[in-house]
Motif scaffolding. Sequence first.
Motif, PDB file in Angstrom:
ATOM      1  N   SER A 195      37.621  25.714  16.699  1.00  0.00           N
ATOM      2  CA  SER A 195      36.445  25.207  17.414  1.00  0.00           C
ATOM      3  C   SER A 195      35.585  24.283  16.561  1.00  0.00           C
ATOM      4  O   SER A 195      34.526  23.832  16.997  1.00  0.00           O
ATOM      5  CB  SER A 195      35.585  26.383  17.911  1.00  0.00           C
ATOM      6  OG  SER A 195      36.300  27.159  18.853  1.00  0.00           O
ATOM      7  N   GLN A 196      36.045  23.984  15.360  1.00  0.00           N
ATOM      8  CA  GLN A 196      35.272  23.094  14.492  1.00  0.00           C
ATOM      9  C   GLN A 196      35.366  21.644  14.947  1.00  0.00           C
ATOM     10  O   GLN A 196      36.286  21.251  15.684  1.00  0.00           O
ATOM     11  CB  GLN A 196      35.773  23.212  13.053  1.00  0.00           C
ATOM     12  CG  GLN A 196      35.297  24.456  12.329  1.00  0.00           C
ATOM     13  CD  GLN A 196      35.698  24.450  10.868  1.00  0.00           C
ATOM     14  OE1 GLN A 196      36.710  25.027  10.512  1.00  0.00           O
ATOM     15  NE2 GLN A 196      34.914  23.801  10.033  1.00  0.00           N
ATOM     16  N   SER A 197      34.426  20.855  14.476  1.00  0.00           N
ATOM     17  CA  SER A 197      34.457  19.422  14.738  1.00  0.00           C
ATOM     18  C   SER A 197      35.404  18.752  13.749  1.00  0.00           C
ATOM     19  O   SER A 197      35.790  19.345  12.737  1.00  0.00           O
ATOM     20  CB  SER A 197      33.062  18.827  14.581  1.00  0.00           C
ATOM     21  OG  SER A 197      32.636  18.920  13.222  1.00  0.00           O
ATOM     22  N   VAL A 198      35.759  17.518  14.034  1.00  0.00           N
ATOM     23  CA  VAL A 198      36.614  16.754  13.126  1.00  0.00           C
ATOM     24  C   VAL A 198      35.928  16.611  11.767  1.00  0.00           C
ATOM     25  O   VAL A 198      36.550  16.787  10.716  1.00  0.00           O
ATOM     26  CB  VAL A 198      36.937  15.370  13.714  1.00  0.00           C
ATOM     27  CG1 VAL A 198      37.606  14.478  12.671  1.00  0.00           C
ATOM     28  CG2 VAL A 198      37.829  15.508  14.941  1.00  0.00           C
ATOM     29  N   THR A 199      34.641  16.320  11.789  1.00  0.00           N
ATOM     30  CA  THR A 199      33.898  16.148  10.535  1.00  0.00           C
ATOM     31  C   THR A 199      33.890  17.420   9.712  1.00  0.00           C
ATOM     32  O   THR A 199      34.158  17.405   8.503  1.00  0.00           O
ATOM     33  CB  THR A 199      32.452  15.719  10.829  1.00  0.00           C
ATOM     34  OG1 THR A 199      32.458  14.476  11.536  1.00  0.00           O
ATOM     35  CG2 THR A 199      31.659  15.557   9.536  1.00  0.00           C
ATOM     36  N   SER A 200      33.601  18.543  10.353  1.00  0.00           N
ATOM     37  CA  SER A 200      33.538  19.825   9.649  1.00  0.00           C
ATOM     38  C   SER A 200      34.895  20.222   9.085  1.00  0.00           C
ATOM     39  O   SER A 200      35.006  20.635   7.929  1.00  0.00           O
ATOM     40  CB  SER A 200      33.028  20.906  10.604  1.00  0.00           C
ATOM     41  OG  SER A 200      33.039  22.170   9.970  1.00  0.00           O
ATOM     42  N   ALA A 201      35.955  20.097   9.889  1.00  0.00           N
ATOM     43  CA  ALA A 201      37.293  20.465   9.430  1.00  0.00           C
ATOM     44  C   ALA A 201      37.749  19.570   8.287  1.00  0.00           C
ATOM     45  O   ALA A 201      38.375  20.028   7.324  1.00  0.00           O
ATOM     46  CB  ALA A 201      38.282  20.389  10.587  1.00  0.00           C
ATOM     47  N   SER A 202      37.429  18.283   8.392  1.00  0.00           N
ATOM     48  CA  SER A 202      37.885  17.344   7.361  1.00  0.00           C
ATOM     49  C   SER A 202      37.258  17.641   6.006  1.00  0.00           C
ATOM     50  O   SER A 202      37.858  17.372   4.965  1.00  0.00           O
ATOM     51  CB  SER A 202      37.575  15.902   7.763  1.00  0.00           C
ATOM     52  OG  SER A 202      36.177  15.654   7.789  1.00  0.00           O
ATOM     53  N   GLU A 203      36.060  18.222   5.999  1.00  0.00           N
ATOM     54  CA  GLU A 203      35.421  18.575   4.732  1.00  0.00           C
ATOM     55  C   GLU A 203      36.265  19.588   3.955  1.00  0.00           C
ATOM     56  O   GLU A 203      36.357  19.525   2.727  1.00  0.00           O
ATOM     57  CB  GLU A 203      34.019  19.132   4.995  1.00  0.00           C
ATOM     58  CG  GLU A 203      33.026  18.076   5.462  1.00  0.00           C
ATOM     59  CD  GLU A 203      31.688  18.667   5.884  1.00  0.00           C
ATOM     60  OE1 GLU A 203      31.587  19.927   5.901  1.00  0.00           O
ATOM     61  OE2 GLU A 203      30.765  17.895   6.199  1.00  0.00           O
ATOM     62  N   LEU A 225      43.124  23.217  22.146  1.00  0.00           N
ATOM     63  CA  LEU A 225      42.075  23.613  21.217  1.00  0.00           C
ATOM     64  C   LEU A 225      41.025  22.508  21.109  1.00  0.00           C
ATOM     65  O   LEU A 225      41.343  21.318  21.183  1.00  0.00           O
ATOM     66  CB  LEU A 225      42.668  23.892  19.831  1.00  0.00           C
ATOM     67  CG  LEU A 225      43.700  25.011  19.756  1.00  0.00           C
ATOM     68  CD1 LEU A 225      44.246  25.126  18.337  1.00  0.00           C
ATOM     69  CD2 LEU A 225      43.109  26.341  20.205  1.00  0.00           C
ATOM     70  N   LYS A 226      39.801  22.903  20.888  1.00  0.00           N
ATOM     71  CA  LYS A 226      38.700  21.938  20.795  1.00  0.00           C
ATOM     72  C   LYS A 226      38.939  20.931  19.672  1.00  0.00           C
ATOM     73  O   LYS A 226      38.762  19.723  19.864  1.00  0.00           O
ATOM     74  CB  LYS A 226      37.392  22.677  20.569  1.00  0.00           C
ATOM     75  CG  LYS A 226      36.163  21.787  20.431  1.00  0.00           C
ATOM     76  CD  LYS A 226      34.911  22.632  20.333  1.00  0.00           C
ATOM     77  CE  LYS A 226      33.668  21.772  20.115  1.00  0.00           C
ATOM     78  NZ  LYS A 226      33.612  21.217  18.741  1.00  0.00           N
ATOM     79  N   ILE A 227      39.356  21.406  18.493  1.00  0.00           N
ATOM     80  CA  ILE A 227      39.582  20.502  17.372  1.00  0.00           C
ATOM     81  C   ILE A 227      40.669  19.489  17.693  1.00  0.00           C
ATOM     82  O   ILE A 227      40.567  18.308  17.333  1.00  0.00           O
ATOM     83  CB  ILE A 227      39.937  21.288  16.076  1.00  0.00           C
ATOM     84  CG1 ILE A 227      40.185  20.334  14.907  1.00  0.00           C
ATOM     85  CG2 ILE A 227      41.157  22.168  16.299  1.00  0.00           C
ATOM     86  CD1 ILE A 227      39.031  19.507  14.498  1.00  0.00           C
ATOM     87  N   ASP A 228      41.713  19.914  18.418  1.00  0.00           N
ATOM     88  CA  ASP A 228      42.791  18.991  18.778  1.00  0.00           C
ATOM     89  C   ASP A 228      42.279  17.877  19.680  1.00  0.00           C
ATOM     90  O   ASP A 228      42.567  16.692  19.463  1.00  0.00           O
ATOM     91  CB  ASP A 228      43.922  19.749  19.490  1.00  0.00           C
ATOM     92  CG  ASP A 228      44.678  20.676  18.560  1.00  0.00           C
ATOM     93  OD1 ASP A 228      44.477  20.583  17.334  1.00  0.00           O
ATOM     94  OD2 ASP A 228      45.478  21.492  19.061  1.00  0.00           O
ATOM     95  N   GLN A 229      41.523  18.257  20.702  1.00  0.00           N
ATOM     96  CA  GLN A 229      41.037  17.251  21.643  1.00  0.00           C
ATOM     97  C   GLN A 229      40.071  16.280  20.975  1.00  0.00           C
ATOM     98  O   GLN A 229      40.064  15.081  21.270  1.00  0.00           O
ATOM     99  CB  GLN A 229      40.356  17.924  22.834  1.00  0.00           C
ATOM    100  CG  GLN A 229      40.048  16.961  23.975  1.00  0.00           C
ATOM    101  CD  GLN A 229      41.294  16.210  24.424  1.00  0.00           C
ATOM    102  OE1 GLN A 229      42.271  16.823  24.858  1.00  0.00           O
ATOM    103  NE2 GLN A 229      41.291  14.892  24.293  1.00  0.00           N
ATOM    104  N   GLU A 230      39.266  16.782  20.044  1.00  0.00           N
ATOM    105  CA  GLU A 230      38.300  15.905  19.381  1.00  0.00           C
ATOM    106  C   GLU A 230      38.985  14.869  18.486  1.00  0.00           C
ATOM    107  O   GLU A 230      38.405  13.825  18.202  1.00  0.00           O
ATOM    108  CB  GLU A 230      37.298  16.731  18.576  1.00  0.00           C
ATOM    109  CG  GLU A 230      36.273  17.424  19.439  1.00  0.00           C
ATOM    110  CD  GLU A 230      35.046  17.867  18.662  1.00  0.00           C
ATOM    111  OE1 GLU A 230      34.909  17.490  17.484  1.00  0.00           O
ATOM    112  OE2 GLU A 230      34.210  18.578  19.259  1.00  0.00           O
TER     113      GLU A 230
END
Length: 346
Positions: free
Chosen positions: A170-178, A269-274
Amino acid sequence: MTKMMNNNKSTTHSSLLILFSFLLLSPCVFAQLTPNFYKVSCPNAEKIVKQVVKEEFAKDPTITAGLLRMHFHDCFVRGCDASILINSTSNKPSEKTAGPNLTVRGYELIDEAKRRLEAACPSKVSCADIITLATRDSVILAGGPNYAVPTGRRDGLVSNPDEVDLPGPSQSVTSASETFIAKGMTLNEMVVLLGAHTVGFAHCNFFSNRLSNFQGTGQPDPAMDPVLVTKLKTLCAAGSNPKVFLDQNTSNVFDNEFYRQIRLKRGVLKIDQELASDAASSRLVSTLASNPVQFSRSFGNAMTKMGRIGALVGKAGEIRKNCAAFNPRPKIYISSILGDVEKITE
């Protein structure tokens, strides 16, 4: 006499500090992962691992997704050192007990490969290398790229559930990329590695909030195709937290279909769609959706790089006899800062 004894103790203490520092630093300085590391010590090592994977894949093609997840979860906690394989003991929990790892699977395959390798060449092939090789072999069997896997990893000596901190669905692209960047990977490599979801699945509890009450709106996530929303509602209502394939088209084939799906708002998943809508990743998603060759090449390169994260080499760590347990090993106790060293076997 007392002065001489104190000098001897001081010398012993200094020598121990120098020795410990050398042991900690030297493996990473003087040794590296290398292709065909077991050519002499265990010539059939890679063939043995490949055969075990082949047998399991014939029974369960979804094992590719399981091994990819295991490899990722291992490398992102302490590095690619097989710490995820350790069983908990009565007084010491391991990484297996951490929430994100409770649904990791594929342990039996790794154990079987280790059993055969120990029979062929005892104490030569690390569990960390088995994970890395088995993952690559399963990707190939699913139709994915044959990428390089340099070997020579050694197994870690720590497995702590408190250290398991992985990006969530459920994380955002920005958060996961960190998290990826902190491990030395790039945003683009994260986008490519998430392409592994082309053979993955998720249980309904990981995305059910997108189906009916997204972010408290009382409505489904507008970023999800309404037809998919209806389909997933039906699937999730049919059983007790069933699993759903993340690639709704070629679910067990390792291809670039995942990127085509998320461009059509069919990411589960939310992260996938984002990935398909975030400005930082959408252009690469578009490229990978239309260029399967680039996806295969980029995925292979990213997996080779990920497999080097925190790898123990040289004299660091150990080669486990049993992937689920640390080897019995000597412990060193220092009774005082300048006292004698007592060595006993655990």
